[in-house]
Design an enzyme around this catalytic site. Structure first.
Site, PDB file in Angstrom:
ATOM      1  N   CYS A   1     -67.210  64.154   3.119  1.00  0.00           N
ATOM      2  CA  CYS A   1     -66.932  64.162   1.685  1.00  0.00           C
ATOM      3  C   CYS A   1     -67.903  63.237   0.956  1.00  0.00           C
ATOM      4  O   CYS A   1     -69.097  63.512   0.906  1.00  0.00           O
ATOM      5  CB  CYS A   1     -65.468  63.812   1.432  1.00  0.00           C
ATOM      6  SG  CYS A   1     -64.879  64.255  -0.231  1.00  0.00           S
TER       7      CYS A   1
ATOM      8  N   GLU B   1     -60.779  64.230   9.698  1.00  0.00           N
ATOM      9  CA  GLU B   1     -59.966  63.065  10.077  1.00  0.00           C
ATOM     10  C   GLU B   1     -58.539  63.179   9.564  1.00  0.00           C
ATOM     11  O   GLU B   1     -57.647  62.451  10.046  1.00  0.00           O
ATOM     12  CB  GLU B   1     -60.626  61.766   9.580  1.00  0.00           C
ATOM     13  CG  GLU B   1     -60.468  61.455   8.108  1.00  0.00           C
ATOM     14  CD  GLU B   1     -61.439  62.216   7.205  1.00  0.00           C
ATOM     15  OE1 GLU B   1     -61.538  61.837   6.010  1.00  0.00           O
ATOM     16  OE2 GLU B   1     -62.086  63.179   7.656  1.00  0.00           O
TER      17      GLU B   1
ATOM     18  N   HIS C   1     -62.219  67.340   5.327  1.00  0.00           N
ATOM     19  CA  HIS C   1     -61.831  66.110   6.028  1.00  0.00           C
ATOM     20  C   HIS C   1     -61.215  66.391   7.409  1.00  0.00           C
ATOM     21  O   HIS C   1     -59.996  66.550   7.522  1.00  0.00           O
ATOM     22  CB  HIS C   1     -60.811  65.345   5.184  1.00  0.00           C
ATOM     23  CG  HIS C   1     -61.373  64.718   3.958  1.00  0.00           C
ATOM     24  ND1 HIS C   1     -61.888  63.443   3.946  1.00  0.00           N
ATOM     25  CD2 HIS C   1     -61.522  65.196   2.696  1.00  0.00           C
ATOM     26  CE1 HIS C   1     -62.317  63.148   2.730  1.00  0.00           C
ATOM     27  NE2 HIS C   1     -62.103  64.204   1.952  1.00  0.00           N
TER      28      HIS C   1
END
Length: 229
Positions: free
Chosen positions: A86, A205, A203
């Protein structure tokens, strides 16, 4: 595997990156402040999401000139794996680690939702645990995620297998409606030529544990651990 997560003023996903890496590897990564000039000896550097420097000028433009980025670029040149997510994608692109630019979303609105992605290349430590053509779902949260490059650069990325992930419709088909921000060729993430640097807007994660809603991001971190352990 030893990892470092770079922290800028305005970062807000560094804790998510740390948690994902610690969950998968069992080793807590270093957190390195943007004004530092040295990095510990690590196998992976993560530049996380957020709003570094409040996204002034252009997203990532100021952070790209932070003191620590000189060392990040030097380590990348030596083959240390670098993952920019990002705002991290914006930063490492502004720093010249990847080609192209991230512009305002085509709809001029901030987007926060889960998106479908197709894995385009599995010939990297980042994507080795996926299948080519596999559909995965990660969340996005950005206002400047519209990847742009000139036609020659896009062709080179395609020809050299540097497109890592592409936005697709929910059923995995190529559909403009599956492209949330207007990115050229529906590109969601790209590699450098050596496949040692990956930048992507979604994302991974935040798709590591079942509480996230799915674990589609976990194979990325598992692949890095297995390759760099």
């Amino acid at each position: 595997m030893k990892a470092a997560v770079i922290v800028f003023p305005g970062s807000n996903r560094e804790r998510d990156a740390v948690a994902a890496l610690e969950t998968v590897s069992g080793v807590k990564p270093y957190e390195v402040w943007h004004r530092d000039t040295e990095l510990p000896q690590v196998d992976l550097i993560v530049v996380p999401g957020g709003f570094s420097y409040g996204d002034y000028l252009r997203s990532g433009a100021m952070a790209a000139h932070s003191p620590i980025m000189r060392e990040v670029k030097a380590r990348a040149d030596k083959g240390v794996r670098v993952l920019g997510v990002c705002n991290g994608f914006q930063i490492i692109t502004e720093a010249g680690l990847l080609p192209g630019a991230l512009r305002r979303n085509a709809g001029l609105k901030f987007i926060c939702k889960q998106v479908a992605l197709r894995v385009e290349n599995t010939d990297s430590d980042f994507t080795a645990k996926y299948r080519k053509g596999q559909i995965v779902r990660y969340p996005v949260a950005h206002g400047d995620g519209n990847y742009w490059a000139d036609a020659d650069t896009i062709k080179r990325l395609e020809d050299q297998g540097q497109v890592a992930f592409r936005y697709v419709a929910a059923d995995g088909g190529d559909d403009p409606l599956g492209n949330p921000n207007g990115s050229a060729a529906a590109i969601a993430g790209i590699f450098n030529e050596k496949k040692t640097v990956l930048g992507l807007m979604p994302h991974p994660e935040d798709a590591v544990e079942t509480l996230h809603g799915n674990t589609d991001g976990r194979p990325m971190f598992q692949g890095l651990v297995d390759a760099l352990q």
